[in-house]
Design a protein around this motif. Sequence first.
Motif, PDB file in Angstrom:
ATOM      1  N   ASP A   1     -31.643  45.790  10.518  1.00  0.00           N
ATOM      2  CA  ASP A   1     -31.317  44.717  11.461  1.00  0.00           C
ATOM      3  C   ASP A   1     -32.256  43.553  11.216  1.00  0.00           C
ATOM      4  N   GLY A   2     -31.659  42.387  10.982  1.00  0.00           N
ATOM      5  CA  GLY A   2     -32.438  41.190  10.742  1.00  0.00           C
ATOM      6  C   GLY A   2     -32.478  40.295  11.960  1.00  0.00           C
ATOM      7  N   PRO A   3     -33.166  39.177  11.861  1.00  0.00           N
ATOM      8  CA  PRO A   3     -33.249  38.240  12.988  1.00  0.00           C
ATOM      9  C   PRO A   3     -31.905  37.563  13.233  1.00  0.00           C
ATOM     10  N   ALA A   4     -31.745  37.027  14.409  1.00  0.00           N
ATOM     11  CA  ALA A   4     -30.531  36.273  14.723  1.00  0.00           C
ATOM     12  C   ALA A   4     -30.519  34.949  13.962  1.00  0.00           C
ATOM     13  N   ILE A   5     -29.332  34.538  13.573  1.00  0.00           N
ATOM     14  CA  ILE A   5     -29.145  33.226  12.971  1.00  0.00           C
ATOM     15  C   ILE A   5     -28.198  32.431  13.859  1.00  0.00           C
ATOM     16  N   ARG A   6     -28.267  31.113  13.756  1.00  0.00           N
ATOM     17  CA  ARG A   6     -27.379  30.262  14.547  1.00  0.00           C
ATOM     18  C   ARG A   6     -26.116  29.977  13.745  1.00  0.00           C
ATOM     19  N   PHE A   7     -24.967  30.221  14.356  1.00  0.00           N
ATOM     20  CA  PHE A   7     -23.690  29.931  13.731  1.00  0.00           C
ATOM     21  C   PHE A   7     -22.805  29.313  14.795  1.00  0.00           C
ATOM     22  N   TYR A   8     -22.396  28.052  14.552  1.00  0.00           N
ATOM     23  CA  TYR A   8     -21.689  27.295  15.581  1.00  0.00           C
ATOM     24  C   TYR A   8     -22.487  27.266  16.884  1.00  0.00           C
ATOM     25  N   GLY A   9     -23.805  27.236  16.766  1.00  0.00           N
ATOM     26  CA  GLY A   9     -24.672  27.136  17.926  1.00  0.00           C
ATOM     27  C   GLY A   9     -25.025  28.445  18.584  1.00  0.00           C
ATOM     28  N   MET A  10     -24.262  29.507  18.316  1.00  0.00           N
ATOM     29  CA  MET A  10     -24.491  30.789  18.975  1.00  0.00           C
ATOM     30  C   MET A  10     -25.363  31.683  18.112  1.00  0.00           C
ATOM     31  N   PRO A  11     -26.297  32.449  18.714  1.00  0.00           N
ATOM     32  CA  PRO A  11     -27.120  33.364  17.930  1.00  0.00           C
ATOM     33  C   PRO A  11     -26.325  34.594  17.493  1.00  0.00           C
ATOM     34  N   PHE A  12     -26.292  34.824  16.180  1.00  0.00           N
ATOM     35  CA  PHE A  12     -25.612  35.974  15.602  1.00  0.00           C
ATOM     36  C   PHE A  12     -26.671  36.964  15.119  1.00  0.00           C
ATOM     37  N   SER A  13     -26.637  38.186  15.631  1.00  0.00           N
ATOM     38  CA  SER A  13     -27.483  39.220  15.048  1.00  0.00           C
ATOM     39  C   SER A  13     -27.010  39.473  13.620  1.00  0.00           C
ATOM     40  N   THR A  14     -27.908  39.919  12.755  1.00  0.00           N
ATOM     41  CA  THR A  14     -27.566  40.154  11.350  1.00  0.00           C
ATOM     42  C   THR A  14     -27.915  41.588  10.986  1.00  0.00           C
ATOM     43  N   ARG A  15     -27.193  42.120   9.987  1.00  0.00           N
ATOM     44  CA  ARG A  15     -27.416  43.521   9.608  1.00  0.00           C
ATOM     45  C   ARG A  15     -27.058  43.732   8.149  1.00  0.00           C
ATOM     46  N   ALA A  16     -27.952  44.358   7.416  1.00  0.00           N
ATOM     47  CA  ALA A  16     -27.706  44.780   6.042  1.00  0.00           C
ATOM     48  C   ALA A  16     -27.477  46.288   6.022  1.00  0.00           C
ATOM     49  N   THR A  17     -26.828  46.755   4.975  1.00  0.00           N
ATOM     50  CA  THR A  17     -26.629  48.189   4.770  1.00  0.00           C
ATOM     51  C   THR A  17     -27.144  48.559   3.385  1.00  0.00           C
ATOM     52  N   LEU A  18     -27.919  49.632   3.312  1.00  0.00           N
ATOM     53  CA  LEU A  18     -28.467  50.132   2.053  1.00  0.00           C
ATOM     54  C   LEU A  18     -27.910  51.521   1.779  1.00  0.00           C
ATOM     55  N   VAL A  19     -27.484  51.741   0.544  1.00  0.00           N
ATOM     56  CA  VAL A  19     -27.007  53.054   0.119  1.00  0.00           C
ATOM     57  C   VAL A  19     -27.784  53.470  -1.128  1.00  0.00           C
ATOM     58  N   ARG A  20     -28.288  54.696  -1.122  1.00  0.00           N
ATOM     59  CA  ARG A  20     -28.934  55.211  -2.324  1.00  0.00           C
ATOM     60  C   ARG A  20     -27.874  55.913  -3.171  1.00  0.00           C
ATOM     61  N   LEU A  21     -27.704  55.401  -4.383  1.00  0.00           N
ATOM     62  CA  LEU A  21     -26.701  55.938  -5.295  1.00  0.00           C
ATOM     63  C   LEU A  21     -27.216  57.202  -5.976  1.00  0.00           C
ATOM     64  N   ALA A  22     -26.332  57.865  -6.702  1.00  0.00           N
ATOM     65  CA  ALA A  22     -26.681  59.134  -7.337  1.00  0.00           C
ATOM     66  C   ALA A  22     -27.825  59.016  -8.325  1.00  0.00           C
ATOM     67  N   ASP A  23     -27.983  57.845  -8.943  1.00  0.00           N
ATOM     68  CA  ASP A  23     -29.072  57.661  -9.905  1.00  0.00           C
ATOM     69  C   ASP A  23     -30.395  57.285  -9.240  1.00  0.00           C
TER      70      ASP A  23
ATOM     71  N   PHE B   1     -24.709  31.924  26.596  1.00  0.00           N
ATOM     72  CA  PHE B   1     -23.767  32.219  25.530  1.00  0.00           C
ATOM     73  C   PHE B   1     -22.881  33.434  25.837  1.00  0.00           C
ATOM     74  N   ARG B   2     -23.087  34.077  26.936  1.00  0.00           N
ATOM     75  CA  ARG B   2     -22.446  35.373  27.170  1.00  0.00           C
ATOM     76  C   ARG B   2     -20.934  35.281  27.328  1.00  0.00           C
ATOM     77  N   TRP B   3     -20.413  34.116  27.700  1.00  0.00           N
ATOM     78  CA  TRP B   3     -18.975  33.967  27.891  1.00  0.00           C
ATOM     79  C   TRP B   3     -18.225  33.811  26.566  1.00  0.00           C
ATOM     80  N   ILE B   4     -18.938  33.413  25.502  1.00  0.00           N
ATOM     81  CA  ILE B   4     -18.259  33.086  24.239  1.00  0.00           C
ATOM     82  C   ILE B   4     -17.607  34.309  23.585  1.00  0.00           C
ATOM     83  N   PRO B   5     -18.293  35.459  23.456  1.00  0.00           N
ATOM     84  CA  PRO B   5     -17.627  36.596  22.810  1.00  0.00           C
ATOM     85  C   PRO B   5     -16.324  37.013  23.479  1.00  0.00           C
ATOM     86  N   LYS B   6     -16.279  36.960  24.802  1.00  0.00           N
ATOM     87  CA  LYS B   6     -15.033  37.322  25.488  1.00  0.00           C
ATOM     88  C   LYS B   6     -13.929  36.327  25.163  1.00  0.00           C
TER      89      LYS B   6
END
Length: 242
Positions: free
Chosen positions: A22-44, A172-177
């Motif tokens: 989980d990364g820091p929030a970024i502003r997109f169209y003025g609203m704070p968006f939480s950010t998230r990366a996914t890591l997978v360990r491959l067979a090698d 900002f709480r009304w925007i997602p709805k």
Amino acid sequence: MTTGYEPLDRPKPVAPDIWIVDGPAIRFYGMPFSTRATLVRLADGSLWVHSPTRMTDELADRVAALGAPAHLVAPNWIHYAYIADWKARFPEARTWAAPNVARRAARHGLDLAFDHDLAQVAPPAWAGQIDQMIVRGSTVHREAVFFHRKSRTLVLTDLIENFEPRKLPRWFRWIPKLVGVADPDGRMPRDMRATFRDRDALREDVGRMIAWAPERVILAHGRWYDRDGTAELRRAFRFVLD
């Protein structure tokens, strides 16, 4: 800015050989968006990194302890901002871009030379471990989605967003709805949905995701689904399935 998904900038286990960051929030169209990366360990033993978040020294050390990042994935035309930072820290990693990513980056003055384009089928580097496709039907939004077979985890980016209003600043709480992306009924944002003119193609690709029968669905924004993944897909995409 707090996101409600602290601690930030550190890998958190999801299942064997898969983590989220989980990364820091970024502003997109003025609203704070939480950010998230996914890591997978491959067979090698190397790491596959989806939608990289902010890079820090501590995160780099924690990631390196899991394995060497070998693949940095920009899954759609919005999620590429931190690819260059990860590439600078892990120069041996190869970079992968969904359709329109390189063009948008250039338009915003970023000189990102991606090594490979993402396609409808997984490349040899992770074939048999992570399935993939580019979801069709939109005139604008071309997103690569991925399914980690071992953990039965589907990895999405913006096709479903699931913001928890209580974790947003009060004004900002009304925007997602309004946009249709509020937990517990997170879905595809209404403006994005309007770009999917070919509903038959979208329906077919959603059907393929459902056929993968994921137990979990990781999202880039908001609360992700750690159980009942297939049922969540049917709920979120009911606008095209019904």
